[in-house]
Design a protein around this motif. Structure first.
Motif, PDB file in Angstrom:
ATOM      1  N   PRO A  56       0.828  -1.210   0.000  1.00  0.00           N
ATOM      2  CA  PRO A  56       0.000   0.000   0.000  1.00  0.00           C
ATOM      3  C   PRO A  56       0.867   1.268   0.000  1.00  0.00           C
ATOM      4  O   PRO A  56       1.904   1.333   0.650  1.00  0.00           O
ATOM      5  CB  PRO A  56      -0.797  -0.096   1.301  1.00  0.00           C
ATOM      6  N   VAL A  57       0.406   2.259  -0.746  1.00  0.00           N
ATOM      7  CA  VAL A  57       1.085   3.550  -0.811  1.00  0.00           C
ATOM      8  C   VAL A  57       0.661   4.359   0.402  1.00  0.00           C
ATOM      9  O   VAL A  57      -0.530   4.544   0.640  1.00  0.00           O
ATOM     10  CB  VAL A  57       0.719   4.284  -2.125  1.00  0.00           C
ATOM     11  N   ARG A  58       1.641   4.826   1.182  1.00  0.00           N
ATOM     12  CA  ARG A  58       1.323   5.537   2.412  1.00  0.00           C
ATOM     13  C   ARG A  58       1.473   7.050   2.311  1.00  0.00           C
ATOM     14  O   ARG A  58       1.119   7.779   3.233  1.00  0.00           O
ATOM     15  CB  ARG A  58       2.177   5.013   3.563  1.00  0.00           C
ATOM     16  N   LEU A  59       2.005   7.532   1.199  1.00  0.00           N
ATOM     17  CA  LEU A  59       2.186   8.971   0.999  1.00  0.00           C
ATOM     18  C   LEU A  59       1.444   9.424  -0.250  1.00  0.00           C
ATOM     19  O   LEU A  59       1.259   8.650  -1.178  1.00  0.00           O
ATOM     20  CB  LEU A  59       3.671   9.304   0.801  1.00  0.00           C
ATOM     21  N   LYS A  60       1.077  10.685  -0.248  1.00  0.00           N
ATOM     22  CA  LYS A  60       0.521  11.297  -1.456  1.00  0.00           C
ATOM     23  C   LYS A  60       1.666  12.035  -2.154  1.00  0.00           C
ATOM     24  O   LYS A  60       2.592  12.528  -1.504  1.00  0.00           O
ATOM     25  CB  LYS A  60      -0.602  12.248  -1.088  1.00  0.00           C
ATOM     26  N   PRO A  61       1.615  12.128  -3.474  1.00  0.00           N
ATOM     27  CA  PRO A  61       2.730  12.740  -4.204  1.00  0.00           C
ATOM     28  C   PRO A  61       3.092  14.159  -3.770  1.00  0.00           C
ATOM     29  O   PRO A  61       4.250  14.542  -3.834  1.00  0.00           O
ATOM     30  CB  PRO A  61       2.254  12.723  -5.660  1.00  0.00           C
ATOM     31  N   TRP A  62       2.139  14.948  -3.309  1.00  0.00           N
ATOM     32  CA  TRP A  62       2.434  16.344  -2.977  1.00  0.00           C
ATOM     33  C   TRP A  62       2.392  16.631  -1.477  1.00  0.00           C
ATOM     34  O   TRP A  62       2.291  17.797  -1.072  1.00  0.00           O
ATOM     35  CB  TRP A  62       1.518  17.285  -3.750  1.00  0.00           C
ATOM     36  N   ASP A  63       2.505  15.610  -0.639  1.00  0.00           N
ATOM     37  CA  ASP A  63       2.632  15.843   0.806  1.00  0.00           C
ATOM     38  C   ASP A  63       3.917  16.617   1.075  1.00  0.00           C
ATOM     39  O   ASP A  63       4.947  16.381   0.435  1.00  0.00           O
ATOM     40  CB  ASP A  63       2.710  14.515   1.575  1.00  0.00           C
ATOM     41  N   ASP A  64       3.867  17.523   2.030  1.00  0.00           N
ATOM     42  CA  ASP A  64       5.059  18.281   2.418  1.00  0.00           C
ATOM     43  C   ASP A  64       5.719  17.661   3.641  1.00  0.00           C
ATOM     44  O   ASP A  64       5.043  17.068   4.492  1.00  0.00           O
ATOM     45  CB  ASP A  64       4.701  19.738   2.727  1.00  0.00           C
ATOM     46  N   HIS A  65       7.043  17.826   3.724  1.00  0.00           N
ATOM     47  CA  HIS A  65       7.839  17.309   4.835  1.00  0.00           C
ATOM     48  C   HIS A  65       8.891  18.331   5.222  1.00  0.00           C
ATOM     49  O   HIS A  65       9.156  19.267   4.474  1.00  0.00           O
ATOM     50  CB  HIS A  65       8.562  16.012   4.419  1.00  0.00           C
ATOM     51  N   THR A  66       9.516  18.119   6.368  1.00  0.00           N
ATOM     52  CA  THR A  66      10.687  18.907   6.727  1.00  0.00           C
ATOM     53  C   THR A  66      11.853  18.419   5.873  1.00  0.00           C
ATOM     54  O   THR A  66      11.794  17.322   5.296  1.00  0.00           O
ATOM     55  CB  THR A  66      11.057  18.746   8.213  1.00  0.00           C
ATOM     56  N   ILE A  67      12.925  19.188   5.831  1.00  0.00           N
ATOM     57  CA  ILE A  67      14.079  18.762   5.053  1.00  0.00           C
ATOM     58  C   ILE A  67      14.697  17.497   5.658  1.00  0.00           C
ATOM     59  O   ILE A  67      15.153  16.616   4.919  1.00  0.00           O
ATOM     60  CB  ILE A  67      15.120  19.901   4.887  1.00  0.00           C
ATOM     61  N   SER A  68      14.663  17.358   6.962  1.00  0.00           N
ATOM     62  CA  SER A  68      15.179  16.136   7.596  1.00  0.00           C
ATOM     63  C   SER A  68      14.324  14.926   7.236  1.00  0.00           C
ATOM     64  O   SER A  68      14.852  13.836   6.981  1.00  0.00           O
ATOM     65  CB  SER A  68      15.242  16.305   9.121  1.00  0.00           C
ATOM     66  N   GLU A  69      13.024  15.105   7.197  1.00  0.00           N
ATOM     67  CA  GLU A  69      12.140  14.017   6.778  1.00  0.00           C
ATOM     68  C   GLU A  69      12.393  13.654   5.314  1.00  0.00           C
ATOM     69  O   GLU A  69      12.377  12.473   4.955  1.00  0.00           O
ATOM     70  CB  GLU A  69      10.675  14.411   6.983  1.00  0.00           C
ATOM     71  N   CYS A  70      12.652  14.658   4.491  1.00  0.00           N
ATOM     72  CA  CYS A  70      12.962  14.387   3.070  1.00  0.00           C
ATOM     73  C   CYS A  70      14.227  13.552   2.948  1.00  0.00           C
ATOM     74  O   CYS A  70      14.277  12.615   2.145  1.00  0.00           O
ATOM     75  CB  CYS A  70      13.114  15.692   2.299  1.00  0.00           C
ATOM     76  N   ARG A  71      15.233  13.883   3.742  1.00  0.00           N
ATOM     77  CA  ARG A  71      16.467  13.095   3.712  1.00  0.00           C
ATOM     78  C   ARG A  71      16.191  11.647   4.089  1.00  0.00           C
ATOM     79  O   ARG A  71      16.680  10.727   3.432  1.00  0.00           O
ATOM     80  CB  ARG A  71      17.501  13.684   4.671  1.00  0.00           C
ATOM     81  N   ALA A  72      15.425  11.452   5.144  1.00  0.00           N
ATOM     82  CA  ALA A  72      15.110  10.091   5.594  1.00  0.00           C
ATOM     83  C   ALA A  72      14.298   9.341   4.539  1.00  0.00           C
ATOM     84  O   ALA A  72      14.564   8.158   4.262  1.00  0.00           O
ATOM     85  CB  ALA A  72      14.353  10.133   6.920  1.00  0.00           C
ATOM     86  N   LEU A  73      13.331  10.000   3.933  1.00  0.00           N
ATOM     87  CA  LEU A  73      12.526   9.363   2.884  1.00  0.00           C
ATOM     88  C   LEU A  73      13.379   9.038   1.666  1.00  0.00           C
ATOM     89  O   LEU A  73      13.190   8.001   1.026  1.00  0.00           O
ATOM     90  CB  LEU A  73      11.348  10.254   2.493  1.00  0.00           C
ATOM     91  N   HIS A  74      14.327   9.915   1.349  1.00  0.00           N
ATOM     92  CA  HIS A  74      15.220   9.616   0.229  1.00  0.00           C
ATOM     93  C   HIS A  74      16.081   8.392   0.548  1.00  0.00           C
ATOM     94  O   HIS A  74      16.235   7.514  -0.312  1.00  0.00           O
ATOM     95  CB  HIS A  74      16.123  10.799  -0.133  1.00  0.00           C
TER      96      HIS A  74
END
Length: 150
Positions: A56-74
């Motif tokens: 299952p996809v848990r994120l939507k394409p245009w959800d916003d995150h902090t830059i630290s969260e972006c690093r972790a997701l990457h």
């Protein structure tokens, strides 16, 4: 194609890390537009990886995150994409069935999905570069030829 696909994964990972490092270094001066776009890049990697794995996809394409969260997701999604590439080095010919964000069902070849994912990130990294310049900041160089020189 397997060597080329692996090279595209390495390039995508390198370029995304350069952008993330640049954005992180801006601290509180980080323009929202850039954070919004890098969030979209990592969200889309997570979305496509989820589809490839049939989870299952848990994120939507245009959800916003902090830059630290972006690093972790990457880190999470890039590692998963690497696994997909390395697991399928002998051939990317099987099809992936998935439902898109509008609820429509599709089936595409794994190779095409990976190329789309990597190309999609390149497109939005260019938008981030424009936004950084518009706000008076120097964007990182993420051209493929620079990657090859490094």
């Amino acid at each position: 194609m397997s060597t080329a696909m692996h090279q595209m994964w390495v390039y995508n990972d390198w370029a995304n890390r350069r952008v993330l490092d640049t954005l992180y270094a801006l601290g509180p001066d980080l323009p929202y537009s850039c954070l919004h776009l890098i969030s979209h890049i990592v969200n889309t990697q997570v979305v496509w990886l989820s589809r490839m794995k049939g989870i299952p996809v848990r994120l939507k394409p245009w959800d916003d995150h902090t830059i630290s969260e972006c690093r972790a997701l990457h880190e999470q999604s890039s590692g998963g994409l690497k696994d997909c590439v390395e697991t399928n080095m002998e051939g990317f010919t099987y099809n992936v069935s998935y439902t898109n964000t509008q609820g429509l069902k599709y089936q595409n070849n794994l190779q095409d999905i990976l190329m789309h994912t990597f190309n999609h990130a390149t497109y939005h990294r260019a938008q981030i570069a424009l936004e950084l310049r518009r706000h008076g900041f120097a964007p990182p160089v993420t051209d493929y030829i620079q990657f090859m020189r490094d």
